[in-house]
Design a protein around this motif. Sequence first.
Motif, short mmCIF file in Angstrom:
data_model
loop_
_atom_site.label_atom_id
_atom_site.label_comp_id
_atom_site.label_asym_id
_atom_site.label_seq_id
_atom_site.Cartn_x
_atom_site.Cartn_y
_atom_site.Cartn_z
N ALA A 79 2.29 2.18 2.84
CA ALA A 79 2.33 2.58 4.25
C ALA A 79 3.65 2.14 4.87
O ALA A 79 4.05 0.99 4.69
N ASP B 136 1.39 8.95 1.05
CA ASP B 136 2.22 7.83 0.57
C ASP B 136 1.36 6.65 0.13
O ASP B 136 1.87 5.69 -0.43
N VAL B 137 0.08 6.69 0.42
CA VAL B 137 -0.79 5.53 0.23
C VAL B 137 -1.81 5.75 -0.89
O VAL B 137 -1.95 4.90 -1.78
N CYS C 247 -5.52 4.42 5.41
CA CYS C 247 -4.21 4.46 6.06
C CYS C 247 -3.21 3.48 5.46
O CYS C 247 -2.00 3.65 5.60
N GLY C 248 -3.69 2.40 4.86
CA GLY C 248 -2.78 1.44 4.25
C GLY C 248 -2.25 0.38 5.20
O GLY C 248 -1.58 -0.55 4.76
N SER D 105 6.78 13.25 6.81
CA SER D 105 7.00 11.80 6.65
C SER D 105 6.63 11.28 5.26
O SER D 105 6.64 10.08 5.02
N ASN E 285 1.96 12.75 7.38
CA ASN E 285 1.88 12.13 6.05
C ASN E 285 0.86 12.80 5.13
O ASN E 285 0.47 12.25 4.10
N THR F 87 0.82 -1.22 0.00
CA THR F 87 0.00 0.00 0.00
C THR F 87 0.85 1.27 0.00
O THR F 87 0.34 2.34 -0.29
N GLU G 118 7.12 10.17 1.62
CA GLU G 118 8.28 9.68 0.86
C GLU G 118 7.97 9.43 -0.62
O GLU G 118 8.85 9.47 -1.46
N ASN G 119 6.72 9.11 -0.91
CA ASN G 119 6.40 8.61 -2.25
C ASN G 119 5.97 9.67 -3.26
O ASN G 119 5.91 9.40 -4.45
N PHE H 63 -2.42 10.68 4.23
CA PHE H 63 -1.72 9.46 3.80
C PHE H 63 -1.30 9.56 2.33
O PHE H 63 -1.67 8.74 1.48
#
Lengths: 189, 382
Positions: free
Chosen positions: A46, B141-142, B90-91, B72, B26, A44, B74-75, B139
């Motif tokens: 996460a 990153d998710v 949230c993943g 936080s 995030n 995912t 990153e992606n 979120f």
Amino acid sequence: MPYTARRPQRFSREELESRIPGWGADLDPADRPAVPRERTDLQTGAHWEFPERQPEEWPRERSVEHQFLTPVFGTTVPAKGVSGAVRKYAYRFSEGRAAHWLILVAADRVDAWGSHLRSFATLRPDNPVTETGVLSEPARRGFRSRFDGKRPDVKHQWLDPVIVAGPWLGVAAAGIAAVRALAARRSGT
Amino acid sequence: MRAMVYRGPYKVRVEEKEIPRIEHPNDAIVRVSLAAICGSDLHLYHGMIPDTRVGTTFGHEFVGVVHEVGPSVENVKPGDRVMVPFNVYCGSCYFCSRGLYSNCHNVNPNATAIGGIYGYSHTCGGYDGGQSEFVRVPFADVGPAPIPDWMDEEDAVLLTDALATGYFGAQLGDITEGDTVVVFGAGPVGLFAAKSSWLMGAGRVIVIDHLEYRLEKARTFAHAETYNYADYQDIVVHLKKITDYFGADVAIDAVGAEADGNFLQHVTGTKLKLQGGSPVALNWAIDSVRKDGTVAVVGAYGPVFSAVKFGDAVNKGLTLRMNQCPVKRQWPRLFEHIRNGYLKPSDIVTHRIPLEDIAEGYHIFSAKLDNCIKPLILPTAS
Ligand SMILES: [Zn+2]
Ligand SMILES: [Zn+2]
């Protein structure tokens, strides 16, 4: 066709393939993206076991079915005023109770009316003409469309004025009555 | 920033709002480049979803450019062109780690019965939506994914809900080769569900609606056989007749509550808000599918109870399948289908409306003026 064990079929595979672009591309039920429903091998993105907690800047209402405030939540439009008190009351009931949802719906109506009234004390009062978007009707055959059967809202349009405009008229009537009462009291003294 | 704001049932306007800020490490803030109005936004617009607060911004279908990211993240990074699934998730919770992104347990304090959705009331977590210049994306990153270079922004925005949900509806139907599929509703989700049914090997796809222009789209865009329920005394009997009195193998409800079919239900559901909406389409689906058939529900239903014909579902031995779509799980495959030319989502777009005219946009879509099927919202350039 008699009621036999055979299932009725219309078209052959060849007919379908020639007529429908991509027919059968996902034919295999096991190879569809959300099949099986549960998969534990998906990445995912996460990088946490349990997310960091978003700070709670005011007492945030939550369902009694949650153990604690979720780590992330929306912060738009905190509950406030009378409607806010009604909303907080609704959150004492579980989601399984009709009371929870019906009180919230009632709070929504209180909120809408309170907000309309409050807006009249601002530089930008609510405008029932521009905010309902009815100004889009003249350019889009709004009048004729009421008669050609293309509008989903015509069946109940006789009721709409009562529900949409009724409360506005009610407030206007109450306002006029109040002004008159005030005037009567002034002229009386 | 400029943002659509809900003012009460049937009333919306554009207001100046503060640009959202990072509230969680995030989070990302995304500058919206294109958004859409969804059929399910109409449930909010009509005041049917509990805890829809005056002042909220709707819009769970949007794409844009990352403007700012939390510490936080990153992606994704500022400047990335991203599409954002309508689910906030949230993943990592029990549900997310099983791929059930629409059922995330960590993002919606207001309810456990539904996950988080952008711009979809406090019942769905109280997040603002993307019918706005900027939006907070938790979120980061998710949820968000880069829009592939070859993909049109208009195709991308339809992937954030309508196409993914329609495709998911066909998946929930567990279609096997040669199945007769009946889709209730020729709105965007219904059109995509019909089209996806073919990809899964349906032998016959029937679409039911009451608006001729939408049925026309179902014929041309989705190659479907169509019937206008207004032309029949009883659409269920008609569906039985045309399926050799057998019934469809799979029925997909792509209407949701508030199918304007029954006056009593319209009044109790839509006007008085005493039902979660009138489940006319769902009841038709239950009645017109064959015994042991499957009913898939992807139409929007509110949390308030609805009068569903459950006894018939039991006695016919039906399989009822339903959920909000876990959007991102569908993307890789749908990207392929778009590249292969099997799907061209933006073909259903009928209106492109500047954010400043959002009240007109909602009215046109709600009253189905001007043959509206899918309106897109263009945030004002600034
Ligand atoms: Zn949507
Ligand atoms: Zn989760």
